[in-house]
Design an enzyme around this catalytic site. Structure first.
Site, PDB file in Angstrom:
ATOM      1  N   LYS A  91       0.731  -1.225   0.023  1.00 27.24           N
ATOM      2  CA  LYS A  91      -0.064   0.037  -0.133  1.00 27.24           C
ATOM      3  C   LYS A  91       0.668   1.199   0.121  1.00 27.24           C
ATOM      4  CE  LYS A  91      -3.864   1.773   2.435  1.00 27.24           C
ATOM      5  NZ  LYS A  91      -4.778   1.888   3.816  1.00 27.24           N
ATOM      6  N   SER A 166      -9.718   2.289   2.932  1.00 21.96           N
ATOM      7  CA  SER A 166      -8.890   3.079   2.309  1.00 21.96           C
ATOM      8  C   SER A 166      -7.888   2.110   1.262  1.00 21.96           C
ATOM      9  CB  SER A 166      -7.986   3.937   2.809  1.00 21.96           C
ATOM     10  OG  SER A 166      -7.101   3.333   3.648  1.00 21.96           O
ATOM     11  N   SER A 190      -9.827  -0.284   7.058  1.00 28.92           N
ATOM     12  CA  SER A 190      -9.049  -0.203   5.596  1.00 28.92           C
ATOM     13  C   SER A 190      -8.362  -1.340   5.150  1.00 28.92           C
ATOM     14  CB  SER A 190      -8.057   1.185   5.612  1.00 28.92           C
ATOM     15  OG  SER A 190      -8.799   2.253   5.363  1.00 28.92           O
TER      16      SER A 190
HETATM   17  N1  GLN Z   1     -12.866   4.174   6.406  1.00 29.98           N
HETATM   18  C1  GLN Z   1     -12.173   4.676   7.422  1.00 29.98           C
HETATM   19  C2  GLN Z   1     -11.901   6.171   7.648  1.00 29.98           C
HETATM   20  O1  GLN Z   1     -12.354   6.809   6.417  1.00 29.98           O
HETATM   21  C3  GLN Z   1     -10.896   3.935   8.046  1.00 29.98           C
HETATM   22  C4  GLN Z   1      -9.773   4.255   7.016  1.00 29.98           C
HETATM   23  C5  GLN Z   1      -8.659   3.323   7.470  1.00 29.98           C
HETATM   24  O2  GLN Z   1      -8.597   2.394   8.169  1.00 29.98           O
HETATM   25  N2  GLN Z   1      -7.357   4.031   7.162  1.00 29.98           N
HETATM   26  O3  GLN Z   1     -11.523   6.627   8.361  1.00 29.98           O
END
Ligand code: GLN
Length: 521
Positions: A91, A166, A190
């Site tokens: 990532k 994400s 994410s």
């Molecule tokens: N979707 C969640 C957010 O927008 C989690 C993001 C993540 O785990 N990096 O914060």
């Protein structure tokens, strides 16, 4: 066809463990395996957009090194890591020497890290070729990968739908057979939510069990790096490579976790108490998600597990607390992107050229809307006069969530829920509605607030739309091994029910492969 001629099409569909066995047996070389994945990336990534950067030359050089060591035999060949030569995608929130790191943001466009993240050092020590860097919501803020400054990633099951976020790039790369393994980061879901909506396996390890050194910080008390794979065993194998103490991360646990790979091979849930979290299913969850969840419970029961119901009443406040704590920490962590130290610098068009104005112009041009929204939210929540009312209250809720987990784990060895309330939604559907987007993480966020580990695995396809559903398992802190034990059993029961791995059914992948063959002619 001899074993030696394993076709590229077969190679890319092997699990990491299967590929590792073929490499060790000499049925295939690491260069062949790496090249097959690079070819797959060239063939399909124009559609999927899982990769922001492809690292072909270096990946092939590492693969060639593994092949040379293996060919020479002797002690060095013996000492090769089990996963040596098995390629992986990383990532693009995790820093790497020799490749750009963008965090999905314009503000870091073209930036190269002068150092490797600890997890990347460990991949290199295991001689795993790094195929490239995967797409993400800018600074890991989002649930759909639509907030990337470099265009959205598409779900290989249906290219008009989101791959989760994400870490949509890592999940899509693995689901599209562009990589057998990937690394993600999970601050609120994410790794697990993209896993759920792409039919892949994703694990958020116990907080502190995998070093965060070199993961660009979003919310430091919640962030955790973890594996993205197609099988539970592969996640255990990868988790074991990247985990363990790191003196460079002040929150790193001193003791190693129990043997995760052994746990994934245990194959027994008899007598294990599995707790259904009352608050994390039912109302608000898509019917097809609920049906697959119930199937999983039924299978576990048949395999001898005891299913109990637990209640975690404070989980209803977890999302609210998260959206105060996470932006607060992010607003502080992102202060370092000031146009002076990293990446982009934008000069104000007119007026005096002060440092504040350069910073302002750079951050205005370099950050996207979602990042700005969260910086504003976090700065507000932390400001004098509001700190106790917002940040302080959120921290109290966090303690209550932790206590709910403690009470639940007194009644059950592992907890279970759907990973996400719905299957993959269409691109664009929630882009203008931040609250609807945030709700995707309602089932994943409690684990981050409490620091406990979570694993999502594919639970089958939803009746309404034929799209993957994720099942989430949660265990007490440091008990990641339990997730692999239960996850591997459930995976094999589900595969027996479906008649094979779920991903074999992904429709758009087949189209992409056919298209490529036609174009090649
Ligand atoms: N979707 C969640 C957010 O927008 C989690 C993001 C993540 O785990 N990096 O914060």
């Amino acid at each position: 066809m001899t074993e030696k001629n394993t076709s590229a099409d077969t190679l890319i569909r092997l699990s990491a463990a299967q590929l590792a066995e073929k490499l060790r047996a000499g049925d295939v070389t690491a260069v062949e395996a790496t090249q097959a994945h690079l070819d797959r990336i060239s063939a399909v990534d124009g559609k999927v957009n899982a990769f922001l950067h492809v690292n072909a030359e270096e990946a092939l050089a590492v693969a060639a090194e593994v092949d040379a060591i293996r060919a020479a035999g002797g002690a060095e060949a013996e000492a090769l890591h089990y996963l040596a030569g098995v390629p992986i995608a990383v990532k693009d929130l995790i820093v790497t020497i020799g490749q750009p790191t963008t965090a999905g943001s314009k503000i870091l466009e073209g930036w190269h890290s002068p150092y490797d993240a600890t997890v990347v050092e460990r991949l290199r020590a295991a001689k795993m070729p790094i195929l490239g860097k995967t797409n993400l919501d800018e600074f890991a803020m989002g649930s759909s990968t639509e907030h990337s400054a470099y265009g959205p990633t598409r779900n290989p099951w249906d290219l008009d739908r989101i791959p989760g976020g994400s870490g949509g790039g890592s999940a899509a790369a693995v689901a599209a057979f562009e990589a057998p393994l990937a690394l993600g980061t999970d601050t609120g879901g994410s790794i697990r939510q993209p896993g759920a909506v792409t039919g892949t396996v994703g694990v958020k390890p116990t907080y502190g069990s995998v070093s965060r050194y070199g993961a660009i910080a979003m919310a430091s008390s919640l962030d955790q790096i973890g594996p993205v794979t197609r099988t539970v065993l592969d996640s255990a194998l990868l988790h074991q490579v990247i985990g363990g103490h790191d003196p460079r991360d002040s929150t790193s646990l001193p003791e190693p976790l129990a043997d995760l790979v052994a746990a994934a091979k245990t194959g027994n849930v008899e007598g294990l108490r599995i707790g259904i979290i009352k608050e994390l299913h039912g109302e608000g969850y898509q019917a097809g998600v609920e049906n697959r969840f119930n199937d999983a419970l039924e299978l576990l029961k048949e395999a001898g597990a005891e299913i109990v119901e637990v209640s975690c009443p404070n989980f209803q406040y977890a999302l609210g607390a998260y959206y105060l704590i996470m932006p607060s920490e992010a607003s502080s962590n992102l202060a370092k992107f000031d146009g002076v130290r990293y990446g982009l610098r934008v000069l104000p068009e007119e007026g005096p050229m002060t440092i504040e104005r350069v910073m302002g112009a750079t951050r205005a041009a370099g950050f996207g809307d979602e990042v700005k929204r969260r910086i504003i939210l976090g700065t507000y929540a932390l400001s004098a006069g509001y700190y106790d009312a917002y940040y302080g209250s959120a921290q109290k809720v966090r303690t209550l969530v932790q206590r709910d987990f403690e009470a639940a784990f007194a009644q059950a060895d592992v907890l279970i829920s759907p990973t996400a309330p719905t299957t993959a939604f269409p691109l664009g559907e929630k882009l203008d509605d931040p609250l609807a987007m945030y709700l995707n993480d309602v089932a994943t966020i409690p684990a981050n607030l409490a620091g406990v580990p979570g694993l999502s695995l594919p639970g089958g396809l939803a009746d309404e739309d034929g799209l993957p559903v994720g099942i989430q398992l949660l265990a007490p802190a440091r008990e990641d091994a339990r997730l692999y034990r239960v996850g591997a059993v459930l995976e094999s029961l589900l595969e027996a029910k479906w008649g094979g791995p779920l991903l074999a059914q992904a429709p758009d992948l087949a189209d992409a492969a056919t298209l490529e063959t036609q174009e090649a002619k």
